[in-house]
Design a protein around this motif. Structure first.
Motif, PDB file in Angstrom:
ATOM      1  N   ALA A 130       0.447  -1.645  -0.489  1.00 38.43           N
ATOM      2  CA  ALA A 130      -0.243  -0.017   0.035  1.00 38.43           C
ATOM      3  C   ALA A 130       1.500   1.380  -0.040  1.00 38.43           C
ATOM      4  O   ALA A 130       0.789   1.781  -0.955  1.00 38.43           O
ATOM      5  CB  ALA A 130      -0.552   0.299   1.331  1.00 38.43           C
ATOM      6  N   ALA A 131       1.712   1.548   0.997  1.00 37.91           N
ATOM      7  CA  ALA A 131       2.919   2.934   0.770  1.00 37.91           C
ATOM      8  C   ALA A 131       3.156   3.011  -0.326  1.00 37.91           C
ATOM      9  O   ALA A 131       3.463   4.035  -0.829  1.00 37.91           O
ATOM     10  CB  ALA A 131       4.186   2.375   2.240  1.00 37.91           C
ATOM     11  N   GLU A 132       3.665   1.736  -1.344  1.00 38.66           N
ATOM     12  CA  GLU A 132       5.110   2.444  -2.149  1.00 38.66           C
ATOM     13  C   GLU A 132       3.202   2.074  -3.280  1.00 38.66           C
ATOM     14  O   GLU A 132       3.649   3.891  -4.207  1.00 38.66           O
ATOM     15  CB  GLU A 132       4.777   0.598  -2.793  1.00 38.66           C
ATOM     16  CG  GLU A 132       5.475   0.550  -4.826  1.00 38.66           C
ATOM     17  CD  GLU A 132       5.678  -0.288  -4.938  1.00 38.66           C
ATOM     18  OE1 GLU A 132       6.312  -0.650  -6.547  1.00 38.66           O
ATOM     19  OE2 GLU A 132       4.868  -1.877  -4.653  1.00 38.66           O
ATOM     20  N   PHE A 133       2.136   2.233  -3.857  1.00 47.05           N
ATOM     21  CA  PHE A 133       1.175   3.011  -4.281  1.00 47.05           C
ATOM     22  C   PHE A 133       0.944   4.802  -4.036  1.00 47.05           C
ATOM     23  O   PHE A 133       1.115   5.448  -4.871  1.00 47.05           O
ATOM     24  CB  PHE A 133      -0.044   2.203  -4.500  1.00 47.05           C
ATOM     25  CG  PHE A 133       0.442   1.451  -5.925  1.00 47.05           C
ATOM     26  CD1 PHE A 133       0.920   1.335  -6.715  1.00 47.05           C
ATOM     27  CD2 PHE A 133       0.593   0.006  -4.616  1.00 47.05           C
ATOM     28  CE1 PHE A 133       0.801  -0.321  -7.670  1.00 47.05           C
ATOM     29  CE2 PHE A 133       0.212  -1.459  -5.288  1.00 47.05           C
ATOM     30  CZ  PHE A 133       0.801  -1.324  -6.960  1.00 47.05           C
ATOM     31  N   LEU A 134       0.823   4.575  -2.762  1.00 44.29           N
ATOM     32  CA  LEU A 134       0.802   6.117  -2.264  1.00 44.29           C
ATOM     33  C   LEU A 134       2.414   6.645  -2.336  1.00 44.29           C
ATOM     34  O   LEU A 134       2.255   7.928  -2.795  1.00 44.29           O
ATOM     35  CB  LEU A 134       1.034   5.435  -0.482  1.00 44.29           C
ATOM     36  CG  LEU A 134      -0.859   5.393  -0.028  1.00 44.29           C
ATOM     37  CD1 LEU A 134      -0.863   5.651   1.359  1.00 44.29           C
ATOM     38  CD2 LEU A 134      -1.858   6.322  -0.298  1.00 44.29           C
TER      39      LEU A 134
END
Length: 255
Positions: free
Chosen positions: A90-94
């Motif tokens: 999730a953090a990668e896409f944010l």
């Protein structure tokens, strides 16, 4: 007021419009395959200041991810991302530029909703950057959340009680009516009405829209509380039902 929300659907590394209920391991029934890449559409939406749209990767192809990341870079903080989102990525896409991540399948184990998994992903995103995808299929007179590319029907019903409870844990809902997705045969009016009655957070409905009149109809049915995504009927995706220009004018209150 009901707004038009743009989309970019990715399948096998291409921007496509498909019949949602046909998606499986062997492919899907395709309405449209674009000659343009995802970044082209992201830039188009950015230039017209269309906000709150989503880019969805249908399938785990490496090419889908590369296309999605290019779209997020083209319109930083202007698109939500969904497709295989978990607490691990999730953090990668944010960080890549998504305003929110959209999550569905990760929240279920053996067809049952997992509050533990919801808590885990919230620690990565916060509620303010999390969209819960409650895309569903009709079972009798009710709707139940469908995961795994809308092929697995879970035990979680889309009803007023569940909408209110889940709203405390996210910023928005995204809800595809999988049974009518891509068919251009009209929206699921009963589902739109339900969403208008019971969503304490912003909600975007997708499925079956075929004309500009559907924006007005969703506005009427939901008292302006539900936004609408139009895909296959839109001229930029080969459709003949409605133009992007008219959708922009609608959002501006000029139609």
């Amino acid at each position: 007021m009901t707004l038009f929300r743009p989309c970019i659907d990715l399948h096998q590394g291409k921007v496509k419009q498909i019949v949602g209920g046909s998606l499986n391991d062997n492919g899907a029934q395709e309405n449209f395959i674009s000659d343009y890449d995802a970044a082209y559409y992201a830039s188009l939406y950015r230039d017209h200041e269309l906000k709150g749209g989503h880019v969805i990767a249908l399938g785990k192809d490496k090419e889908n991810k590369l296309e999605a990341l290019s779209a997020l870079r083209a319109y930083p903080n202007g698109l939500q991302y969904g497709g295989g989102v978990t607490k691990k990525n999730a953090a990668e896409f944010l960080e890549a530029g998504a305003s929110h991540v959209i999550v569905t399948s990760y929240l279920f184990e053996d067809g049952e909703f997992s509050w533990d998994r919801l808590d885990k992903i919230k620690r990565e995103t916060g509620t303010e950057r999390l969209v819960l995808d409650l895309s569903c299929r009709r079972v009798g007179e009710s709707w139940f959340i469908a995961t795994d590319r809308w092929q697995t029907i879970t035990s979680t019903e889309v009803n007023l009680d569940n909408l209110v409870e889940l709203a405390d844990h996210c910023d928005e809902f995204l809800i595809h009516a999988a049974d009518v997705e891509g068919l251009q045969a009209g929206i699921d009016e009963r589902l739109v009405t339900l969403l208008g009655q019971g969503c304490p957070v912003d909600v975007t409905y997708a499925g079956g829209a075929r004309s500009l009149a559907d924006l007005k109809r969703v506005h009427e049915l939901s008292n302006g509380k539900v936004d609408l995504t139009i895909g296959s009927a839109l001229d930029i995706f080969g459709g003949q039902g409605v133009t992007l220009d008219d959708c922009i004018l609608w959002n501006q209150g000029k139609i």
